[in-house]
Design a protein around this motif. Structure first.
Motif, PDB file in Angstrom:
ATOM      1  N   LEU A  69      -2.201 -15.141  10.703  1.00 32.19           N
ATOM      2  CA  LEU A  69      -2.036 -15.385   9.283  1.00 32.19           C
ATOM      3  C   LEU A  69      -3.119 -16.339   8.782  1.00 32.19           C
ATOM      4  O   LEU A  69      -3.312 -17.419   9.324  1.00 32.19           O
ATOM      5  CB  LEU A  69      -0.659 -15.984   9.016  1.00 32.19           C
ATOM      6  N   ILE A 126       8.245 -13.071   4.395  1.00 31.96           N
ATOM      7  CA  ILE A 126       6.807 -13.011   4.613  1.00 31.96           C
ATOM      8  C   ILE A 126       6.584 -13.021   6.111  1.00 31.96           C
ATOM      9  O   ILE A 126       7.125 -13.868   6.812  1.00 31.96           O
ATOM     10  CB  ILE A 126       6.084 -14.226   3.991  1.00 31.96           C
ATOM     11  N   SER A 127       5.794 -12.079   6.603  1.00 36.20           N
ATOM     12  CA  SER A 127       5.484 -12.050   8.025  1.00 36.20           C
ATOM     13  C   SER A 127       4.499 -13.172   8.323  1.00 36.20           C
ATOM     14  O   SER A 127       3.413 -13.229   7.752  1.00 36.20           O
ATOM     15  CB  SER A 127       4.875 -10.695   8.402  1.00 36.20           C
ATOM     16  N   ARG A 134       1.611  -7.464  -1.859  1.00 38.40           N
ATOM     17  CA  ARG A 134       1.345  -6.375  -0.907  1.00 38.40           C
ATOM     18  C   ARG A 134      -0.012  -5.745  -1.183  1.00 38.40           C
ATOM     19  O   ARG A 134      -0.770  -5.451  -0.261  1.00 38.40           O
ATOM     20  CB  ARG A 134       2.456  -5.323  -0.964  1.00 38.40           C
ATOM     21  N   GLU A 135      -0.323  -5.537  -2.475  1.00 40.60           N
ATOM     22  CA  GLU A 135      -1.627  -4.979  -2.836  1.00 40.60           C
ATOM     23  C   GLU A 135      -2.762  -5.890  -2.384  1.00 40.60           C
ATOM     24  O   GLU A 135      -3.866  -5.421  -2.101  1.00 40.60           O
ATOM     25  CB  GLU A 135      -1.707  -4.739  -4.341  1.00 40.60           C
ATOM     26  N   GLY A 151      -2.697  -7.488   0.356  1.00 41.62           N
ATOM     27  CA  GLY A 151      -2.725  -7.475   1.813  1.00 41.62           C
ATOM     28  C   GLY A 151      -1.726  -8.381   2.499  1.00 41.62           C
ATOM     29  O   GLY A 151      -1.776  -8.559   3.712  1.00 41.62           O
ATOM     30  N   VAL A 152      -0.784  -8.948   1.743  1.00 36.97           N
ATOM     31  CA  VAL A 152       0.230  -9.816   2.333  1.00 36.97           C
ATOM     32  C   VAL A 152       1.394  -8.942   2.795  1.00 36.97           C
ATOM     33  O   VAL A 152       1.903  -8.118   2.037  1.00 36.97           O
ATOM     34  CB  VAL A 152       0.725 -10.872   1.317  1.00 36.97           C
ATOM     35  N   ASP A 153       1.816  -9.137   4.028  1.00 39.85           N
ATOM     36  CA  ASP A 153       2.949  -8.398   4.584  1.00 39.85           C
ATOM     37  C   ASP A 153       4.232  -9.053   4.106  1.00 39.85           C
ATOM     38  O   ASP A 153       4.715 -10.012   4.697  1.00 39.85           O
ATOM     39  CB  ASP A 153       2.862  -8.394   6.119  1.00 39.85           C
ATOM     40  N   ILE A 154       4.765  -8.527   2.998  1.00 44.46           N
ATOM     41  CA  ILE A 154       5.946  -9.118   2.372  1.00 44.46           C
ATOM     42  C   ILE A 154       6.865  -8.014   1.891  1.00 44.46           C
ATOM     43  O   ILE A 154       6.407  -6.981   1.410  1.00 44.46           O
ATOM     44  CB  ILE A 154       5.546 -10.050   1.199  1.00 44.46           C
ATOM     45  N   GLY A 155       8.147  -8.239   2.036  1.00 43.49           N
ATOM     46  CA  GLY A 155       9.129  -7.289   1.533  1.00 43.49           C
ATOM     47  C   GLY A 155       9.556  -7.653   0.134  1.00 43.49           C
ATOM     48  O   GLY A 155       9.230  -8.721  -0.380  1.00 43.49           O
TER      49      GLY A 155
END
Length: 172
Positions: free
Chosen positions: A82, A76-77, A58-59, A61-65
């Motif tokens: 992407l 992962i979005s 996330r830090e 910049g990856v959109d991940i839960g």
């Protein structure tokens, strides 16, 4: 290489990491006075590793839960914009960073079993492809073979269970 194969091939190591957070089964034998099993500690350590890795991603910049802890893994979005190269670089950097902090990610018993089943399926699909006349590389280590997976028609890939074109070198 068609875009779908390239995207899936590039995403496969990330999906393996994401799926690694899926195991929550507890097994093993109690090995201390609290009744805690070695497998339950391994699951907890793997979850801590996954949480640290997800935070790093996330830090970056990856959109991940976060991994769900209920067997759902990490999401992962995968939007249209992407950047697979950036995602791959972030995944590698975060893996290294997380290993520096927590050591190598422990594999749970169910993950080991799943990996063994997956590797057996890869070996079987390679055997099938070779039986069909394609000299493809070993899908587990990328060695051998003179044909690319791109040389194999989709219907043969499907027939041999080669994961719709995702049958390629898999990093353990």
């Amino acid at each position: 290489m068609p875009r779908t194969r390239t995207s899936l091939t590039a995403a496969l190591p990330l999906l393996v990491v994401a799926l690694a957070g899926c195991a929550t089964q507890d097994g093993g034998t109690a090995d201390d006075a609290t009744g805690t099993t070695s497998e339950s500690r391994t699951v907890a350590e793997a979850r801590a590793w996954d949480l640290e890795n997800a935070s790093c991603l996330r830090e970056a910049g990856v959109d991940i839960g976060d991994p769900s802890g209920d067997g759902g893994g990490m999401a992962i979005s995968l939007g249209d914009d992407l950047d697979m190269d950036a995602l791959s670089a972030a995944a590698e950097s975060c893996r290294e960073s997380t290993e520096d902090k927590l050591g190598e990610r422990p594999a749970t018993a169910s993950e080991k079993e799943s990996r063994e089943e997956f590797e057996a399926a890869l070996r079987e699909s390679t055997r099938c492809l070779r039986d069909k006349g394609f000299d493809v590389p070993d899908q587990l280590d990328g060695t051998g073979g003179t044909d690319s997976m791109d040389d194999v028609p989709e219907d043969v890939l499907e027939e041999c269970g080669a994961f719709g074109g995702m049958a390629t070198t898999v990093a353990p």
